[in-house]
Design a protein around this motif. Structure first.
Motif, PDB file in Angstrom:
ATOM      1  N   MET A 112     -10.333  -0.800  -9.841  1.00 32.25           N
ATOM      2  CA  MET A 112      -9.197  -1.621  -9.375  1.00 32.25           C
ATOM      3  C   MET A 112      -7.922  -0.797  -9.327  1.00 32.25           C
ATOM      4  SD  MET A 112      -9.159  -4.088 -12.679  1.00 32.25           S
ATOM      5  CE  MET A 112     -10.169  -3.440 -13.997  1.00 32.25           C
ATOM      6  N   GLY A 113      -6.957  -1.330  -8.585  1.00 30.79           N
ATOM      7  CA  GLY A 113      -5.682  -0.639  -8.429  1.00 30.79           C
ATOM      8  C   GLY A 113      -4.728  -1.011  -9.548  1.00 30.79           C
ATOM      9  N   ILE A 114      -4.177   0.001 -10.203  1.00 26.54           N
ATOM     10  CA  ILE A 114      -3.276  -0.268 -11.339  1.00 26.54           C
ATOM     11  C   ILE A 114      -1.942  -0.851 -10.848  1.00 26.54           C
ATOM     12  CG2 ILE A 114      -2.047   0.800 -13.275  1.00 26.54           C
ATOM     13  CD1 ILE A 114      -4.382   2.657 -13.658  1.00 26.54           C
ATOM     14  N   GLU A 115      -1.460  -0.394  -9.686  1.00 25.36           N
ATOM     15  CA  GLU A 115      -0.225  -0.961  -9.139  1.00 25.36           C
ATOM     16  C   GLU A 115      -0.397  -2.450  -8.888  1.00 25.36           C
ATOM     17  OE1 GLU A 115      -1.194   1.978  -8.620  1.00 25.36           O
ATOM     18  OE2 GLU A 115       0.491   3.338  -8.370  1.00 25.36           O
ATOM     19  N   HIS A 174       0.835  -1.203   0.000  1.00 30.00           N
ATOM     20  CA  HIS A 174       0.000   0.000   0.000  1.00 30.00           C
ATOM     21  C   HIS A 174       0.865   1.245   0.000  1.00 30.00           C
ATOM     22  CE1 HIS A 174      -2.641  -3.083   1.748  1.00 30.00           C
ATOM     23  NE2 HIS A 174      -3.584  -2.441   1.102  1.00 30.00           N
ATOM     24  N   SER A 175       0.451   2.230  -0.798  1.00 27.57           N
ATOM     25  CA  SER A 175       1.211   3.473  -0.843  1.00 27.57           C
ATOM     26  C   SER A 175       0.228   4.629  -0.686  1.00 27.57           C
ATOM     27  CB  SER A 175       1.938   3.518  -2.190  1.00 27.57           C
ATOM     28  OG  SER A 175       1.872   4.781  -2.723  1.00 27.57           O
ATOM     29  N   PRO A 176       0.659   5.746  -0.087  1.00 25.57           N
ATOM     30  CA  PRO A 176      -0.281   6.860   0.142  1.00 25.57           C
ATOM     31  C   PRO A 176      -0.831   7.446  -1.155  1.00 25.57           C
ATOM     32  CG  PRO A 176       1.960   7.455   0.816  1.00 25.57           C
ATOM     33  CD  PRO A 176       1.998   6.006   0.469  1.00 25.57           C
ATOM     34  N   MET A 177      -0.114   7.230  -2.243  1.00 21.70           N
ATOM     35  CA  MET A 177      -0.639   7.639  -3.560  1.00 21.70           C
ATOM     36  C   MET A 177      -0.559   6.406  -4.441  1.00 21.70           C
ATOM     37  SD  MET A 177       0.017   8.344  -6.902  1.00 21.70           S
ATOM     38  CE  MET A 177       1.787   8.148  -6.926  1.00 21.70           C
ATOM     39  N   PHE A 178      -1.613   6.091  -5.123  1.00 22.48           N
ATOM     40  CA  PHE A 178      -1.550   5.002  -6.101  1.00 22.48           C
ATOM     41  C   PHE A 178      -2.540   5.308  -7.228  1.00 22.48           C
ATOM     42  CE2 PHE A 178      -5.394   2.547  -4.785  1.00 22.48           C
ATOM     43  CZ  PHE A 178      -5.653   3.152  -3.570  1.00 22.48           C
ATOM     44  N   HIS A 179      -2.617   4.412  -8.192  1.00 21.44           N
ATOM     45  CA  HIS A 179      -3.467   4.678  -9.357  1.00 21.44           C
ATOM     46  C   HIS A 179      -4.617   3.678  -9.416  1.00 21.44           C
ATOM     47  CE1 HIS A 179       0.488   6.337 -10.298  1.00 21.44           C
ATOM     48  NE2 HIS A 179      -0.124   7.185 -11.084  1.00 21.44           N
ATOM     49  N   GLN A 180      -5.748   4.175  -9.852  1.00 20.21           N
ATOM     50  CA  GLN A 180      -6.889   3.280 -10.064  1.00 20.21           C
ATOM     51  C   GLN A 180      -7.410   3.420 -11.481  1.00 20.21           C
ATOM     52  OE1 GLN A 180      -9.917   4.238  -7.128  1.00 20.21           O
ATOM     53  NE2 GLN A 180      -9.229   2.585  -5.791  1.00 20.21           N
ATOM     54  N   ILE A 181      -8.060   2.369 -11.926  1.00 20.43           N
ATOM     55  CA  ILE A 181      -8.858   2.464 -13.148  1.00 20.43           C
ATOM     56  C   ILE A 181     -10.298   2.192 -12.739  1.00 20.43           C
ATOM     57  CG2 ILE A 181      -8.225   0.078 -13.736  1.00 20.43           C
ATOM     58  CD1 ILE A 181      -8.847   0.827 -16.673  1.00 20.43           C
TER      59      ILE A 181
END
Ligand code: DAH
Length: 352
Positions: A306-309, A199-206
């Motif tokens: 969903m999370g791109i990472e 988990h990161s405080p900033m991440f990417h979603q689609i």
């Protein structure tokens, strides 16, 4: 003011800066010649005529002496500099380091191409990361004091706005913008107060949204199964839709795939040893449609996020999300991609 003395000072100047000092002393605002010229105003017309002509001649003489001396000094200064400046031709030329396409950028590209094939339009590159409460929560059927808010702890900024916790906010923004029917995806940054290996405080979603008059859960399943086959490049993806809870969908589900995940390597197949959660989805809640003025008796549809990472890590065997943001060139050269190997790349980079 003594002309000969001035000419001597000019002649004896050893550098352009020394010459400039003479220039200012004589021709500057309060230079000796300027003062003498100013004195003319106090003289009688006859006197002024004689003295004026004389002073102008002196001025011309001084100016041309300064110009002459200046070009001589400049030339010798350049020659001095050339003598002392050495170019070290033994130094190695800087290595030509080739850049790589970051794995997250690569996956964004893959997602965009797959969902374009499935008929989704990409929207809202410009929708804000700093979102208001209405779009991030309230319009998504998460009223103030709803316990679901605490699942998405985030960073608030002055004025009650917040760093958006989910791209679901774009469902609202897009329906406000272009109404229904709508069939879109969006991709972007989201924020939560988390920080560990996954988990990161900033991440990417689609995020995907498909609303029309006859959209059912069968469409949702078909669409997402097709997506997973294309994304993981397999002919068959055993999936299960596990009932779950999201405030903005009813019913809600988590989609799992059957697989084995060993040492970061993902093998999808019915003989896998576990169900792995991939994404959240569901049929859009009537309250969400109502919040943007759409009649839920007429329109319905599905959404997913969903999370791109996470997708990137699963597909390319990355074990620690934090490495994605460290700009470590060794890591990038291992996990990154050559832009030339990505045909028709649309997002972010152009092929060079
Ligand atoms: N917004 C959810 C999250 O960040 C993910 C999600 C779940 C999005 C279900 C959806 C959905 O559109 O229908 O956890």
């Amino acid at each position: 003011m003594d002309k000969n003395e001035i000419l001597k000072r000019i002649e004896n100047s050893k550098s352009t800066s020394e010459l400039e000092t003479v220039n200012v002393d004589v021709l500057g605002k309060s230079g000796s010649l300027s003062l003498a010229l100013r004195e003319l105003g106090k003289m009688s017309p006859d006197e002024r005529k004689v003295r004026g002509a004389e002073l102008n001649l002196i001025k011309q003489e001084i100016i041309s002496a300064i110009e002459n001396k200046k070009s001589i000094l400049e030339l010798s200064e350049i020659n001095e500099k050339l003598k002392s400046d050495k170019i070290d031709i033994t130094l190695n030329k800087a290595e030509n380091i080739k850049g790589f396409v970051h794995p997250i950028t690569k996956v964004r590209e893959e997602l965009l191409q797959i969902f374009a094939t499935l008929g989704f339009r990409l929207v809202s590159a410009n929708d804000p990361d700093i979102e208001d409460d209405f779009h991030n929560f309230t319009a998504l059927n998460v009223p103030e004091f709803h316990p679901a808010r605490s699942m998405q702890d985030t960073f608030f900024v002055e004025g009650g706005n917040l760093l958006r916790t989910q791209t679901s906010s774009v469902q609202i923004r897009e329906m406000e913008r272009s109404g229904v029917p709508v069939k879109v995806i969006t991709m972007g940054r989201v924020y939560r107060s988390d920080w560990d290996a996954t988990h990161s405080p900033m991440f990417h979603q689609i995020e995907g949204l498909y609303i029309d008059k006859n959209i059912t859960m069968a469409h949702l399943k078909g669409c997402l199964i097709d997506f997973l086959k294309l994304f993981f490049e397999v002919d068959d993806v055993p999936t299960q839709f596990r009932p779950s809870y999201f405030p903005f969908t009813e019913p809600s589900a988590e989609m799992d795939i059957r697989c084995t995940l060993k040492d970061g390597e993902l093998k999808i197949g019915a003989n896998g040893n576990r169900w792995l959660e991939i994404l959240g989805c569901g049929m859009v809640h009537p309250n969400v449609l109502k919040s943007v003025g759409v009649n839920p008796d007429e329109y319905q549809g599905f959404a997913f996020g969903m999370g791109i990472e996470r997708l990137t890590m699963l597909k390319y065997g990355i074990s620690d999300i934090r490495k994605c943001y460290e700009a470590d060139t060794r890591w990038l050269s291992h996990y990154g991609f050559d832009a030339n190997d990505i045909p028709n790349m649309i997002t972010g980079l152009s092929k060079k």
